[in-house]
Scaffold this motif. Structure first.
Motif, mmCIF file in Angstrom:
data_model
loop_
_atom_site.group_PDB
_atom_site.id
_atom_site.type_symbol
_atom_site.label_atom_id
_atom_site.label_comp_id
_atom_site.label_asym_id
_atom_site.label_seq_id
_atom_site.Cartn_x
_atom_site.Cartn_y
_atom_site.Cartn_z
ATOM 1 N N SER A 148 0.805 -1.212 0.000
ATOM 2 C CA SER A 148 0.000 0.000 0.000
ATOM 3 C C SER A 148 0.840 1.264 0.000
ATOM 4 C CB SER A 148 -0.935 0.006 1.225
ATOM 5 O OG SER A 148 -0.174 -0.068 2.422
ATOM 6 N N ASP A 149 2.054 1.191 0.563
ATOM 7 C CA ASP A 149 2.889 2.388 0.655
ATOM 8 C C ASP A 149 4.002 2.401 -0.380
ATOM 9 O OD1 ASP A 149 4.236 0.255 1.691
ATOM 10 O OD2 ASP A 149 5.083 1.332 3.403
ATOM 11 N N ALA A 150 3.918 1.520 -1.394
ATOM 12 C CA ALA A 150 4.966 1.433 -2.406
ATOM 13 C C ALA A 150 4.405 1.826 -3.769
ATOM 14 C CB ALA A 150 5.542 0.018 -2.478
ATOM 15 N N ALA A 151 5.107 2.716 -4.449
ATOM 16 C CA ALA A 151 4.698 3.110 -5.787
ATOM 17 C C ALA A 151 5.010 1.987 -6.773
ATOM 18 C CB ALA A 151 5.440 4.385 -6.197
ATOM 19 N N PRO A 152 4.211 1.815 -7.842
ATOM 20 C CA PRO A 152 4.449 0.728 -8.799
ATOM 21 C C PRO A 152 5.830 0.779 -9.442
ATOM 22 C CG PRO A 152 2.291 1.727 -9.132
ATOM 23 C CD PRO A 152 3.018 2.604 -8.156
ATOM 24 N N ASP A 153 6.368 2.014 -9.589
ATOM 25 C CA ASP A 153 7.666 2.149 -10.230
ATOM 26 C C ASP A 153 8.791 2.439 -9.229
ATOM 27 O OD1 ASP A 153 6.779 4.618 -9.518
ATOM 28 O OD2 ASP A 153 7.341 5.630 -11.388
ATOM 29 N N ALA A 154 8.568 2.071 -7.964
ATOM 30 C CA ALA A 154 9.565 2.336 -6.929
ATOM 31 C C ALA A 154 10.859 1.587 -7.234
ATOM 32 C CB ALA A 154 9.030 1.918 -5.563
ATOM 33 N N LYS A 155 11.983 2.248 -7.019
ATOM 34 C CA LYS A 155 13.274 1.627 -7.265
ATOM 35 C C LYS A 155 13.642 0.706 -6.098
ATOM 36 C CE LYS A 155 15.134 5.356 -10.142
ATOM 37 N NZ LYS A 155 16.242 6.341 -10.324
ATOM 38 N N PRO A 156 14.424 -0.342 -6.379
ATOM 39 C CA PRO A 156 14.859 -1.231 -5.294
ATOM 40 C C PRO A 156 15.604 -0.461 -4.209
ATOM 41 C CG PRO A 156 15.318 -2.213 -7.426
ATOM 42 C CD PRO A 156 14.886 -0.807 -7.699
ATOM 43 N N GLU A 157 15.423 -0.883 -2.973
ATOM 44 C CA GLU A 157 16.079 -0.250 -1.834
ATOM 45 C C GLU A 157 17.405 -0.950 -1.565
ATOM 46 O OE1 GLU A 157 15.314 0.457 2.955
ATOM 47 O OE2 GLU A 157 13.636 -0.012 1.630
ATOM 48 N N VAL A 158 18.486 -0.195 -1.565
ATOM 49 C CA VAL A 158 19.835 -0.750 -1.423
ATOM 50 C C VAL A 158 20.266 -0.706 0.040
ATOM 51 C CG1 VAL A 158 22.258 -0.506 -2.100
ATOM 52 C CG2 VAL A 158 20.449 -0.065 -3.762
ATOM 53 N N SER A 159 20.858 -1.787 0.518
ATOM 54 C CA SER A 159 21.347 -1.833 1.898
ATOM 55 C C SER A 159 22.668 -2.599 1.946
ATOM 56 C CB SER A 159 20.321 -2.508 2.817
ATOM 57 O OG SER A 159 20.112 -3.854 2.425
ATOM 58 N N GLU A 160 23.412 -2.403 3.039
ATOM 59 C CA GLU A 160 24.679 -3.090 3.249
ATOM 60 C C GLU A 160 24.648 -3.823 4.586
ATOM 61 O OE1 GLU A 160 28.163 -0.383 1.392
ATOM 62 O OE2 GLU A 160 26.971 0.621 2.931
ATOM 63 N N GLU A 161 25.330 -4.945 4.656
ATOM 64 C CA GLU A 161 25.464 -5.656 5.921
ATOM 65 C C GLU A 161 26.749 -6.466 5.926
ATOM 66 O OE1 GLU A 161 22.845 -8.978 6.806
ATOM 67 O OE2 GLU A 161 22.233 -9.070 4.708
ATOM 68 N N TRP A 162 27.194 -6.814 7.137
ATOM 69 C CA TRP A 162 28.372 -7.654 7.322
ATOM 70 C C TRP A 162 27.946 -8.891 8.107
ATOM 71 C CZ3 TRP A 162 28.454 -2.498 6.857
ATOM 72 C CH2 TRP A 162 29.444 -1.912 6.047
#
Length: 315
Positions: free
Chosen positions: A120-134
């Motif tokens: 419901s809170d995401a636009a159809p053309d929303a770009k992927p969300e980038v994250s980092e982890e170790w």
């Protein structure tokens, strides 16, 4: 060049599988040369480039033979005629790739891109969300977990792959033991084993080349695995090979596992709607978001994976 033609006139035209490792080595050498270029005088660089072009031309001529245009070297590429042929090819290629030889105390740096469409809170053309982890390679919390409550450590997965036998049935069993799944999934025992193989593919890094090759061969022998007969665009816009478990005509989505078309390294997964449908909530109502056939509803792309010596360090 004529003498070179005569020297190897009897050489057979190489198949694509044999060409992929060599192509990768040439690319890696070119990248290494590019990194050093800023330190070199431009005249030396120009001479080096000319020598490289000549060397590649000679190599191609030697491989192709000299019997006319029909014998030119074909570009290396994945065999998408069937999942079996594709995964056998993948096994051959990855078996020749270098082993990273991880050490206890190291960390796995992971840069991912995730997308969740239809929320419901995401636009159809929303770009992927980038994250980092170790992730600690030999994480104590994940090292000795025998109940399946936590994901296995990267060291456990590395050792699993390094110790795999040749028998696909035994490989399926060991993967299922490593990734036990609940009995209330609605999947058959064979399907659960297939998803365990794919979970190993998804979670394991770093990987021993020979062990990864055996995993691919076990997938090649799995009748429940299919391959999209053409390259697909992943959510990052890159070409990818897509393999997926066939769950039958009742499925509304399929989970595609994406491989690099040159190296056959695993690069992420995405869920794709196979027909128009509307999501249902737990109460059975169809009040959730709607999806169109071919729409990507979820993705998790592994943009970068690398071994580092300490948490917080980047490759």
């Amino acid at each position: 060049m004529s003498k070179m033609h005569e020297l190897r006139a009897d050489a057979p035209t190489p198949d694509r599988v044999r060409l992929v490792p060599g192509r990768q080595k040439l690319l890696e050498a070119a990248q290494h040369r590019s990194a050093r270029r800023m330190w070199l005088d431009w005249r030396v660089t120009a001479a080096g480039v000319a020598a490289t072009v000549i060397a590649i031309a000679v190599l191609v001529t030697m491989l192709a033979g000299g019997d006319g245009p029909g014998r030119g070297v074909q570009p290396a590429g994945p065999d998408l005629t069937s999942a079996t042929a594709l995964l056998e090819q993948a096994a051959e290629v990855v078996s020749q790739q270098p082993d990273l030889h991880p050490r206890d105390g190291q960390w796995v740096y992971l840069k991912t891109a995730q997308c969740q469409y239809g929320a419901s809170d995401a636009a159809p053309d929303a770009k992927p969300e980038v994250s980092e982890e170790w992730v600690q390679y030999d994480s104590p919390a994940r090292e000795d977990d025998e109940d399946g409550d936590n994901e296995p450590s990267q060291r456990r997965l590395y050792r699993l792959l390094a110790s795999l036998p040749d028998d696909p049935a035994e490989i399926r069993k060991r993967a299922a033991d490593m990734f036990p799944m609940g009995k209330d999934t609605g999947l058959t025992g064979e399907q659960l084993e297939t998803f365990a193989l794919l979970a190993t593919l998804d979670e394991a890094y770093p990987v021993p080349p020979q062990g990864m090759a055996k995993l691919y061969r076990a997938l090649a022998a799995d009748p429940g695995i299919e391959a999209v007969p053409h390259l697909v665009k992943d959510p990052m816009g890159q070409d990818a090979i897509a393999i997926y478990p066939d769950l039958g005509s009742k499925a509304v989505e399929r989970r595609e596992y994406l491989l690099d078309p040159d190296t056959f390294q695993y690069q992420g997964s995405q869920s794709v709607a196979v027909r128009d449908y509307k999501e249902k909530y737990q109460d059975g109502s169809s009040a959730g978001p709607s999806h169109k056939k071919g729409e990507v509803t979820f993705c998790e792309m592994k943009m970068t994976q690398s071994l580092v010596d300490r948490k917080g360090e980047k490759p």
